[in-house]
Design a protein around this motif. Structure first.
Motif, PDB file in Angstrom:
ATOM      1  N   ALA A 299      30.256  38.594  45.972  1.00  0.00           N
ATOM      2  CA  ALA A 299      29.890  37.142  46.305  1.00  0.00           C
ATOM      3  C   ALA A 299      29.820  36.664  44.936  1.00  0.00           C
ATOM      4  O   ALA A 299      30.299  35.454  44.376  1.00  0.00           O
ATOM      5  CB  ALA A 299      28.301  36.972  46.678  1.00  0.00           C
ATOM      6  N   LEU A 300      29.335  37.424  43.718  1.00  0.00           N
ATOM      7  CA  LEU A 300      29.416  36.933  42.276  1.00  0.00           C
ATOM      8  C   LEU A 300      30.890  36.648  41.868  1.00  0.00           C
ATOM      9  O   LEU A 300      31.145  35.645  41.252  1.00  0.00           O
ATOM     10  CB  LEU A 300      28.894  38.067  41.376  1.00  0.00           C
ATOM     11  N   LEU A 301      31.743  37.534  42.033  1.00  0.00           N
ATOM     12  CA  LEU A 301      33.137  37.209  41.646  1.00  0.00           C
ATOM     13  C   LEU A 301      33.635  36.095  42.485  1.00  0.00           C
ATOM     14  O   LEU A 301      34.384  35.562  41.603  1.00  0.00           O
ATOM     15  CB  LEU A 301      33.862  38.485  42.059  1.00  0.00           C
ATOM     16  N   GLU A 302      33.447  35.964  43.815  1.00  0.00           N
ATOM     17  CA  GLU A 302      33.935  34.656  44.263  1.00  0.00           C
ATOM     18  C   GLU A 302      33.405  33.449  43.501  1.00  0.00           C
ATOM     19  O   GLU A 302      34.132  32.531  43.533  1.00  0.00           O
ATOM     20  CB  GLU A 302      33.632  34.698  45.757  1.00  0.00           C
ATOM     21  N   LYS A 303      32.226  33.423  43.227  1.00  0.00           N
ATOM     22  CA  LYS A 303      31.571  32.232  42.478  1.00  0.00           C
ATOM     23  C   LYS A 303      32.287  32.084  41.199  1.00  0.00           C
ATOM     24  O   LYS A 303      32.695  30.754  40.803  1.00  0.00           O
ATOM     25  CB  LYS A 303      30.029  32.572  42.447  1.00  0.00           C
ATOM     26  N   VAL A 304      32.525  33.124  40.311  1.00  0.00           N
ATOM     27  CA  VAL A 304      33.087  33.242  39.166  1.00  0.00           C
ATOM     28  C   VAL A 304      34.463  32.625  39.239  1.00  0.00           C
ATOM     29  O   VAL A 304      34.850  31.774  38.598  1.00  0.00           O
ATOM     30  CB  VAL A 304      33.154  34.458  38.692  1.00  0.00           C
ATOM     31  N   LEU A 305      35.285  32.929  40.082  1.00  0.00           N
ATOM     32  CA  LEU A 305      36.415  32.622  40.463  1.00  0.00           C
ATOM     33  C   LEU A 305      36.495  31.158  40.752  1.00  0.00           C
ATOM     34  O   LEU A 305      37.478  30.258  40.296  1.00  0.00           O
ATOM     35  CB  LEU A 305      37.301  33.336  41.411  1.00  0.00           C
ATOM     36  N   GLY A 306      35.663  30.729  41.656  1.00  0.00           N
ATOM     37  CA  GLY A 306      35.605  29.122  41.891  1.00  0.00           C
ATOM     38  C   GLY A 306      35.317  28.264  40.861  1.00  0.00           C
ATOM     39  O   GLY A 306      35.824  27.287  40.451  1.00  0.00           O
ATOM     40  N   SER A 327      41.741  37.098  46.623  1.00  0.00           N
ATOM     41  CA  SER A 327      42.181  37.823  47.960  1.00  0.00           C
ATOM     42  C   SER A 327      41.830  39.431  47.775  1.00  0.00           C
ATOM     43  O   SER A 327      41.418  40.025  48.814  1.00  0.00           O
ATOM     44  CB  SER A 327      43.705  37.700  48.150  1.00  0.00           C
ATOM     45  N   ALA A 328      41.902  39.669  46.523  1.00  0.00           N
ATOM     46  CA  ALA A 328      41.652  41.435  46.394  1.00  0.00           C
ATOM     47  C   ALA A 328      40.107  41.562  46.458  1.00  0.00           C
ATOM     48  O   ALA A 328      39.798  42.568  46.975  1.00  0.00           O
ATOM     49  CB  ALA A 328      42.080  41.757  44.925  1.00  0.00           C
ATOM     50  N   VAL A 329      39.335  40.667  46.188  1.00  0.00           N
ATOM     51  CA  VAL A 329      37.781  40.639  46.469  1.00  0.00           C
ATOM     52  C   VAL A 329      37.571  40.716  48.170  1.00  0.00           C
ATOM     53  O   VAL A 329      36.749  41.477  48.421  1.00  0.00           O
ATOM     54  CB  VAL A 329      37.031  39.678  45.797  1.00  0.00           C
ATOM     55  N   SER A 330      38.059  39.903  48.491  1.00  0.00           N
ATOM     56  CA  SER A 330      37.745  39.689  50.093  1.00  0.00           C
ATOM     57  C   SER A 330      38.374  41.226  50.742  1.00  0.00           C
ATOM     58  O   SER A 330      37.628  41.502  51.650  1.00  0.00           O
ATOM     59  CB  SER A 330      38.620  38.535  50.685  1.00  0.00           C
ATOM     60  N   HIS A 331      39.599  41.576  50.392  1.00  0.00           N
ATOM     61  CA  HIS A 331      40.014  42.644  50.947  1.00  0.00           C
ATOM     62  C   HIS A 331      39.126  44.001  50.683  1.00  0.00           C
ATOM     63  O   HIS A 331      38.937  44.780  51.763  1.00  0.00           O
ATOM     64  CB  HIS A 331      41.549  43.080  50.252  1.00  0.00           C
ATOM     65  N   ASN A 332      38.696  44.112  49.591  1.00  0.00           N
ATOM     66  CA  ASN A 332      38.110  45.291  49.059  1.00  0.00           C
ATOM     67  C   ASN A 332      36.426  45.353  49.862  1.00  0.00           C
ATOM     68  O   ASN A 332      35.817  46.286  50.140  1.00  0.00           O
ATOM     69  CB  ASN A 332      37.815  45.524  47.594  1.00  0.00           C
ATOM     70  N   LEU A 333      35.898  44.075  49.838  1.00  0.00           N
ATOM     71  CA  LEU A 333      34.638  43.882  50.583  1.00  0.00           C
ATOM     72  C   LEU A 333      34.800  44.387  51.993  1.00  0.00           C
ATOM     73  O   LEU A 333      33.920  45.013  52.485  1.00  0.00           O
ATOM     74  CB  LEU A 333      34.257  42.662  50.502  1.00  0.00           C
TER      75      LEU A 333
END
Length: 344
Positions: A299-306, A327-333
């Motif tokens: 969630a933090l990485l998605e926020k940072v990337l946004g 995409s990599a964050v979603s895949h690994n999650l």
């Protein structure tokens, strides 16, 4: 007048100045800048600040030498020394307050920390002078004097604008994340039981270790895979962001300065999140704890990337890696979630 009274009178100015230094330090640590409507000259600020720092270093050296061997300074001379060091520290803190938030909160925090470091160093030196019997300069006083010099020298290494300050902050985050990744990789590459060197080996040689909570199961190792993927995505995000800031970062407009502060602020949570994730991967692995920390990091990485995507440092070439990491964050999650739920 007895010798004890002479000694007490000589040290009295230092006891008084110590309280003043501690008050200045507390105000610098917690105080707000003096905002001004007029134009701020950053170059003039640095010139004046560096002069103030040199004055502190000079006065601290004078003070230490004066109290390094008998005879003690007279009460009058002690008062002059105390007034001089206090004046130099007050000037330093005043110049620090000139730096407005509009020049960047990240920059201001780093200048503040360096200023507090000098104030704490001088306060410690005064405390040591007051507590050390006067014969010759003690090793402790010599080290403390050197610490003041070192704290003053730090100002030559400070970033000169908010862009440089954000790069310093990102570099610090990257170092912590890199260390966490390497520690997990090293543990995984070692024997099946990563704690064998710290556990009691007084066991019957023919019997296998009974406590399987001290090493990873095959499922544990599978779960660690996507967790490592998230950790590496974090490292890549910080590395790529630093490159983008270095290439595209701008401090000529207030909006862009504020965006750089937002990037520094949001990314400062990455390394603690990665540390928490890494710690919960060691055996005995608590899958609910792993899933919770994986979700937090993702969630933090998605926020940072946004935030990166919407900032001025994100050009067309940066957008490519932002989307890839998203995409990599979603895949690994998802992969971590699926593996944890298997056979549960």
């Amino acid at each position: 007048m007895s010798a004890d009274n002479c000694t007490e009178n000589s040290f009295l100015p230092l006891r008084n100045v110590l309280n003043s230094i501690q008050c200045i330090r507390d105000r610098v640590r917690d105080g707000e800048p003096n905002e001004s409507d007029g134009a701020f000259n950053l170059s003039n600020f640095w010139d004046t600040l560096n002069q103030a720092v040199k004055a502190v270093s000079h006065e601290a050296t004078k003070l230490s030498l004066a109290y390094s061997k008998p005879p003690l300074p007279s009460e009058q001379d002690g008062e002059k020394l105390a007034e001089s060091i206090l004046k130099s520290l007050f000037t330093l803190s005043t110049v620090y307050y000139w730096l407005p938030k509009s020049q960047g909160i990240t920059l201001r925090q780093q200048v503040r920390d360096a200023t507090v470091g000098v104030l704490e160093g001088v306060a410690q030196l005064v405390e040591i002078i007051l507590s050390t019997p006067l014969q010759s300069m003690s090793q402790e006083q010599l080290i403390s004097t050197g610490s003041v010099w070192s704290a003053c020298d730090q100002f030559t290494q400070l970033p000169r604008d908010n862009k440089a300050a954000v790069l310093v902050a990102l570099s610090a985050q990257s170092g912590v994340v890199k260390d966490a990744i390497e520690e997990i990789e090293q543990a995984l590459s070692e024997a099946q039981d990563p704690f064998s060197d710290v556990l009691d080996d007084d066991q019957d040689g023919d019997e296998p270790r009974g406590n399987q909570d001290t090493y990873w199961s095959e499922k544990d190792r599978r779960v660690i895979g996507p967790c490592q993927g998230l950790m590496k995505a974090s490292a890549a995000c910080l590395r790529k962001l630093a490159s983008a800031v270095k290439t595209n970062g701008d401090v000529s407009a207030a909006q862009n300065v504020a965006q750089l502060d937002d990037l520094a602020d949001i990314t400062k949570d990455i390394s603690p999140g990665i540390d928490d994730l890494a710690l919960c991967l060691y055996p005995p692995m608590d899958y609910s704890g792993v899933e919770n920390n994986v979700s937090k990091v993702a969630a933090l990485l998605e926020k940072v990337l946004g935030i990166i995507r919407c900032s001025h440092v994100c050009g067309e070439s940066e957008l490519t890696w932002v989307q890839f990491l998203d995409s990599a964050v979603s895949h690994n999650l998802q992969k971590a979630h699926d593996l944890i739920q298997q056979d549960s």
